[in-house]
Design an enzyme around this catalytic site. Structure first.
Site: not given
Length: 385
Positions: A34, A299, A302
């Site tokens: 991700s 967050d 990330h």
């Protein structure tokens, strides 16, 4: 001007190794999750590129294979699957965290996640060492001489379901063969449960046997075997046959080029592991890491500044990549580029002591000034008799 340039070059150093992953030219490729999955940005409530650890300008260059929530290891063993595929001379990996102690996966209630972390180390060690010799990576299915209508439903949890390998009874009436065709090399799992037995893949063409024995594992213990194309027969001394269903396919051999691996870990509030650093060893792999905790901007997991800095090296070419880092130039450096490739510095200079305590220098200046005044005073006395 030349004197000033040499002073700063020797005193400060213009060619120190950078803690980045980079490339010598445009022939490179990144495998990720991700943190480098540009398509996942569109699934967020607010389209926010702060979610990524790569620069957004890299999103449409066709040199990234990434999927949020996935890893190559997870796709290799489980039903949660993303077909990681890519090609390049210089290969970078920034994935792996999506199978970690945080997920606590084990085959049985009384099994061991530690065994699976050891499996992860073995897997990535084989992946990295093979990828240093090949340009192309993808997944392939393994074909058999019959369909598996009867198989054991083993090794599932509420998180993941294993489908590579699968298991059938050794009492099955037919011999079990599988065929590998179309790739230069395959990475095939050979996994056993705790017991005093062994299993082998026997190459029907060459007569060579690849084997594995298991005596101590408290869960599904795996090794990862690099096989060439051919026909193989599976036989086991245990109660079940471990049947591989997927393999990593390596194609297009190249001159040896070490892979670059960026540590893939969570914020410290989640459990991570050291599998990638354990697997990434010289001479086939360079490991890059941030010195601090992972603290993301989007967050906590990330958009970390330290890892964004490491990945920023993908924005430009460098002259040399080595164990210590990437070098922009090929002139000289204070750190010798060990285990390097590319156009690397050919000499290492000794850094001169160019920094001084200012107080002694000020005192010396005052004394020198007083000495000059004294000399002028003496000359005045001599001149006037």
């Amino acid at each position: 001007m030349l004197i000033i340039f040499l002073f700063f070059n020797f005193c400060y150093g213009f060619n120190e190794p950078l803690n980045v992953v980079s490339h010598l030219n445009h022939d490179w490729f990144l495998f990720g999750d991700s943190r480098s999955d540009c398509n996942h940005i569109n699934n967020l409530k607010i389209k926010n590129y702060g979610y990524l650890d790569i620069h957004p300008s890299l999103c449409n260059n066709g040199k990234i294979s990434s999927s949020a929530g996935d890893s190559i290891f997870k796709s290799y063993h489980f039903t949660r699957f993303y077909n990681y595929t890519g090609e390049g001379d210089q290969i970078i990996f920034y994935e792996g965290v999506n199978f970690s102690p945080h997920h606590r996966f084990k085959c049985f209630f009384n099994g061991s996640n530690d065994v699976w972390i050891f499996n992860k180390v073995r897997f990535y060690r084989a992946l990295y060492s093979n990828m240093a010799l090949f340009r192309y990576l993808t997944f392939v299915d393994i074909l058999y001489n019959f369909s598996f209508s009867i198989k054991a439903n083993i090794c599932n949890s509420n998180i993941l379901s294993l489908n590579n390998p699968i298991f059938i009874s050794t009492n099955y009436s037919k011999d079990v063969y599988f065929t590998l065709s179309g790739c230069s090399l395959y990475l095939v799992p050979l996994c056993l449960f705790k017991s005093n037995f062994s299993q082998y893949y026997y190459n029907m063409d060459t007569g060579f046997a690849y084997g594995y024995s298991n005596f101590v594992s408290s869960d599904l213990d795996c090794t990862y075997i690099s096989l060439k194309s051919g026909s193989y027969k599976i036989f086991s001394t245990g109660f079940v046959l471990s049947i591989p269903t997927k393999a990593l396919c390596f194609n297009k051999s190249k001159q040896f080029v070490p892979v670059q691996v960026v540590d893939s870990r969570w914020n410290n509030l989640r459990a991570s592991d050291t599998s990638l650093s354990d697997a990434c060893q010289l001479p086939y792999c360079y490991f890059r890491n941030s010195s601090g905790n992972y603290v993301g901007k989007y967050d906590i997991n990330h958009g970390d500044n330290g890892f964004t800095s490491i990945l920023s090296g993908l924005l430009y070419n460098v002259s040399c990549i080595s164990y210590y880092g990437s070098f922009l130039y090929d002139n000289f450096t204070s750190i010798w580029p060990r285990f390097s490739f590319g156009n690397c510095p050919t000499s290492a200079y000794i850094k001169l002591n160019c920094f001084y305590d200012p107080l002694p220098i000020i005192l010396q200046g005052i004394l020198l000034f007083l000495a000059l005044l004294f000399i002028v005073f003496l000359l005045f006395l001599v001149y006037h008799g």
